[in-house]
Design a protein around this motif. Structure first.
Motif, mmCIF file in Angstrom:
data_model
loop_
_atom_site.group_PDB
_atom_site.id
_atom_site.type_symbol
_atom_site.label_atom_id
_atom_site.label_comp_id
_atom_site.label_asym_id
_atom_site.label_seq_id
_atom_site.Cartn_x
_atom_site.Cartn_y
_atom_site.Cartn_z
ATOM 1 N N TYR A 80 11.496 46.969 79.723
ATOM 2 C CA TYR A 80 11.129 45.637 80.211
ATOM 3 C C TYR A 80 10.577 44.747 79.092
ATOM 4 O O TYR A 80 9.383 44.500 79.013
ATOM 5 C CB TYR A 80 10.107 45.782 81.336
ATOM 6 C CG TYR A 80 10.653 46.523 82.541
ATOM 7 C CD1 TYR A 80 11.266 45.829 83.582
ATOM 8 C CD2 TYR A 80 10.577 47.908 82.626
ATOM 9 C CE1 TYR A 80 11.787 46.498 84.676
ATOM 10 C CE2 TYR A 80 11.098 48.588 83.717
ATOM 11 C CZ TYR A 80 11.701 47.880 84.737
ATOM 12 O OH TYR A 80 12.220 48.540 85.822
ATOM 13 N N PRO A 81 11.463 44.239 78.236
ATOM 14 C CA PRO A 81 11.050 43.358 77.148
ATOM 15 C C PRO A 81 11.286 41.890 77.509
ATOM 16 O O PRO A 81 11.474 41.553 78.686
ATOM 17 C CB PRO A 81 11.978 43.790 76.028
ATOM 18 C CG PRO A 81 13.274 44.025 76.762
ATOM 19 C CD PRO A 81 12.893 44.567 78.139
ATOM 20 N N ASN A 82 11.341 41.027 76.516
ATOM 21 C CA ASN A 82 11.635 39.606 76.713
ATOM 22 C C ASN A 82 12.855 39.220 75.878
ATOM 23 O O ASN A 82 12.723 38.772 74.737
ATOM 24 C CB ASN A 82 10.435 38.745 76.328
ATOM 25 C CG ASN A 82 10.660 37.261 76.641
ATOM 26 O OD1 ASN A 82 11.747 36.872 77.092
ATOM 27 N ND2 ASN A 82 9.665 36.439 76.395
ATOM 28 N N PRO A 83 14.054 39.366 76.434
ATOM 29 C CA PRO A 83 15.265 39.032 75.680
ATOM 30 C C PRO A 83 15.436 37.533 75.399
ATOM 31 O O PRO A 83 16.325 37.158 74.620
ATOM 32 C CB PRO A 83 16.396 39.539 76.590
ATOM 33 C CG PRO A 83 15.742 40.539 77.480
ATOM 34 C CD PRO A 83 14.362 40.016 77.709
ATOM 35 N N LEU A 84 14.646 36.685 76.019
ATOM 36 C CA LEU A 84 14.703 35.244 75.769
ATOM 37 C C LEU A 84 13.503 34.771 74.951
ATOM 38 O O LEU A 84 13.191 33.582 74.916
ATOM 39 C CB LEU A 84 14.765 34.464 77.091
ATOM 40 C CG LEU A 84 15.903 34.831 78.057
ATOM 41 C CD1 LEU A 84 15.924 33.871 79.238
ATOM 42 C CD2 LEU A 84 17.263 34.841 77.360
ATOM 43 N N ASP A 85 12.853 35.700 74.297
ATOM 44 C CA ASP A 85 11.686 35.389 73.476
ATOM 45 C C ASP A 85 12.031 34.308 72.452
ATOM 46 O O ASP A 85 13.078 34.379 71.803
ATOM 47 C CB ASP A 85 11.239 36.666 72.754
ATOM 48 C CG ASP A 85 9.833 36.572 72.186
ATOM 49 O OD1 ASP A 85 9.511 35.563 71.545
ATOM 50 O OD2 ASP A 85 9.056 37.530 72.380
ATOM 51 N N PRO A 86 11.164 33.279 72.306
ATOM 52 C CA PRO A 86 11.418 32.252 71.285
ATOM 53 C C PRO A 86 11.417 32.818 69.864
ATOM 54 O O PRO A 86 11.978 32.203 68.952
ATOM 55 C CB PRO A 86 10.284 31.249 71.494
ATOM 56 C CG PRO A 86 9.236 31.975 72.263
ATOM 57 C CD PRO A 86 9.967 32.963 73.102
ATOM 58 N N LYS A 88 13.158 34.819 67.617
ATOM 59 C CA LYS A 88 14.542 35.286 67.628
ATOM 60 C C LYS A 88 14.685 36.733 67.190
ATOM 61 O O LYS A 88 15.537 37.469 67.684
ATOM 62 C CB LYS A 88 15.408 34.377 66.734
ATOM 63 C CG LYS A 88 15.448 32.925 67.184
ATOM 64 C CD LYS A 88 15.916 32.808 68.630
ATOM 65 C CE LYS A 88 15.944 31.357 69.095
ATOM 66 N NZ LYS A 88 16.296 31.241 70.527
ATOM 67 N N GLU A 89 13.844 37.147 66.251
ATOM 68 C CA GLU A 89 13.909 38.531 65.801
ATOM 69 C C GLU A 89 13.505 39.487 66.923
ATOM 70 O O GLU A 89 14.171 40.503 67.169
ATOM 71 C CB GLU A 89 12.998 38.741 64.593
ATOM 72 C CG GLU A 89 13.069 40.144 64.020
ATOM 73 C CD GLU A 89 12.208 40.334 62.785
ATOM 74 O OE1 GLU A 89 12.084 41.492 62.324
ATOM 75 O OE2 GLU A 89 11.656 39.340 62.282
ATOM 76 N N ALA A 90 12.409 39.152 67.628
ATOM 77 C CA ALA A 90 11.954 39.980 68.749
ATOM 78 C C ALA A 90 12.997 40.005 69.861
ATOM 79 O O ALA A 90 13.273 41.061 70.454
ATOM 80 C CB ALA A 90 10.623 39.458 69.279
ATOM 81 N N SER A 94 15.225 43.293 71.434
ATOM 82 C CA SER A 94 15.306 43.583 72.875
ATOM 83 C C SER A 94 16.748 43.652 73.346
ATOM 84 O O SER A 94 17.140 44.569 74.079
ATOM 85 C CB SER A 94 14.556 42.505 73.658
ATOM 86 O OG SER A 94 13.196 42.466 73.317
ATOM 87 N N ILE A 95 17.536 42.680 72.924
ATOM 88 C CA ILE A 95 18.936 42.608 73.361
ATOM 89 C C ILE A 95 19.725 43.822 72.887
ATOM 90 O O ILE A 95 20.484 44.436 73.656
ATOM 91 C CB ILE A 95 19.583 41.301 72.858
ATOM 92 C CG1 ILE A 95 18.960 40.102 73.577
ATOM 93 C CG2 ILE A 95 21.094 41.323 73.065
ATOM 94 C CD1 ILE A 95 19.246 38.764 72.908
ATOM 95 N N GLU A 96 19.540 44.189 71.634
ATOM 96 C CA GLU A 96 20.279 45.327 71.094
ATOM 97 C C GLU A 96 19.875 46.633 71.780
ATOM 98 O O GLU A 96 20.722 47.500 72.015
ATOM 99 C CB GLU A 96 20.069 45.422 69.584
ATOM 100 C CG GLU A 96 20.788 44.345 68.799
ATOM 101 C CD GLU A 96 22.264 44.244 69.146
ATOM 102 O OE1 GLU A 96 22.964 45.294 69.088
ATOM 103 O OE2 GLU A 96 22.729 43.143 69.498
ATOM 104 N N PHE A 116 14.027 43.202 82.402
ATOM 105 C CA PHE A 116 13.655 41.808 82.649
ATOM 106 C C PHE A 116 14.726 40.881 82.065
ATOM 107 O O PHE A 116 15.351 41.211 81.056
ATOM 108 C CB PHE A 116 12.338 41.451 81.956
ATOM 109 C CG PHE A 116 11.093 41.991 82.607
ATOM 110 C CD1 PHE A 116 11.022 42.231 83.968
ATOM 111 C CD2 PHE A 116 9.960 42.229 81.837
ATOM 112 C CE1 PHE A 116 9.860 42.707 84.554
ATOM 113 C CE2 PHE A 116 8.795 42.703 82.409
ATOM 114 C CZ PHE A 116 8.739 42.947 83.766
ATOM 115 N N ILE A 117 14.873 39.699 82.668
ATOM 116 C CA ILE A 117 15.694 38.640 82.085
ATOM 117 C C ILE A 117 15.010 38.072 80.843
ATOM 118 O O ILE A 117 15.626 37.780 79.838
ATOM 119 C CB ILE A 117 15.918 37.494 83.104
ATOM 120 C CG1 ILE A 117 16.992 37.902 84.114
ATOM 121 C CG2 ILE A 117 16.327 36.193 82.415
ATOM 122 C CD1 ILE A 117 18.364 38.065 83.511
ATOM 123 N N GLY A 118 13.683 37.920 80.943
ATOM 124 C CA GLY A 118 12.932 37.284 79.870
ATOM 125 C C GLY A 118 12.799 35.785 80.094
ATOM 126 O O GLY A 118 13.334 35.227 81.059
#
Length: 303
Positions: A80-86, A88-90, A94-96, A116-118
């Motif tokens: 459960y991370p934040n794939p839409l985190d501002p 970009k590296e974070a 998450s996405i990978e 999570f969608i993020g």
């Protein structure tokens, strides 16, 4: 329905110990937490009961066979991370990792990832929906290719000053779900429905079950308590952590009889995993297990 447990509450136990305990308690399934190894960014996060680093086919088969041998299914791989985190590296990390989980879930025959969608908390819902479509379209395409369902939990991730002003998870209400499923109309894209989050935002815990019945892939059982005297002091527009607390099922305000009744109405036959985050049942493993087992006894009356 299969009654299960989210493994996050047992961070110091190995995969095998979690399975052994779940089987002994009577659980039929577990949602296995699969965060990348590293420092947790918040409570109940960063838990790794299956480590993807160096994971090969033999190890995947071992995990699946070990659970099966003990009569416990793996309901999903949870992260459960934040794939839409501002940042970009974070967001990229998450996405990978979600993509890796999709591949592992497919190979293990679990075919479910809970996440999570993020959200970019500094942007509007409309702006986030654009970002969501761009980010999640390729993820869901991969899930379709692998035949893995993606179940998004409806937690707003909007509790403390660090999550202000917009929260870190866009998929917090039925209005947003409707738009998400319109933008990405995939049968592999759905919900990991938690009634406590609907209760928190003042929404019906049953109405959306009927509308989104084909989108409910996984369920969490968690409760919360809202303290009226604290609401009198701070109001709803303050940080929710000031006036509510996660509780064991039955110790808060969620009507689990009504919630389960609605799930039976739609013939839901998936996994429903207890998520324990009650601070009154923390401090040592014995107390944590007491909370888990009390939750098990309470929910077993409905399942």
């Amino acid at each position: 329905m299969k009654l299960g447990l989210v493994s996050a509450i047992l961070p110091d136990l190995t995969f095998e110990e979690v399975v052994d305990y779940a089987a002994k308690t009577g659980f039929e399934c577990i949602e296995v937490c699969c965060w990348p190894k590293g420092k947790a960014v918040r409570r109940y996060a960063g838990i790794t009961h299956i480590d993807l680093e160096g994971l090969d086919s033999a190890k995947m088969a071992y995990y699946k066979d070990y659970a099966k041998k003990h009569g416990v299914a793996i309901s999903s791989l949870g992260y459960y991370p934040n794939p839409l985190d501002p940042d970009k590296e974070a967001a990229g990390v998450s996405i990978e990792h979600i993509k890796k989980l999709i591949g592992v879930s497919a190979e293990m025959g679990i075919n479910m990832v809970t996440t999570f969608i993020g959200r970019d908390k500094t942007k509007t819902i409309e702006e986030n929906l654009e970002l969501f479509k761009k980010t999640w379209t390729p993820i869901i395409k991969l899930a379709e290719e692998k035949k893995v369902k993606i179940a998004i939990e409806n937690c707003p991730m909007f509790f403390t000053v660090n999550e202000w002003p917009g929260g870190n998870n866009l998929a917090a209400n039925p209005n947003v779900w409707r738009q998400m499923f319109s933008l990405i109309p995939s049968k592999y894209f759905g919900l990991n429905l938690d009634p406590s989050h609907l209760y928190l935002i003042g929404a019906s815990i049953t109405k959306s079950i009927y509308e989104f019945k084909s989108r409910i892939f996984h369920v969490h059982f968690k409760d919360i308590k809202i303290y009226q005297e604290k609401l009198d002091e701070y109001g709803y527009f303050s940080y929710p952590a000031l006036w509510h607390s996660p509780k064991l099922p039955g110790l808060g305000g969620v009507d689990f009889g009504a919630f389960c009744s609605a799930l039976y109405d739609i013939r839901y036959k998936g996994s429903a995993c207890i998520e324990v985050e009650d601070k009154a049942f923390e401090g040592n493993l014995a107390l944590v297990k007491q909370g888990i087992e009390q939750s098990y006894r309470y929910m077993r009356q409905f399942i």
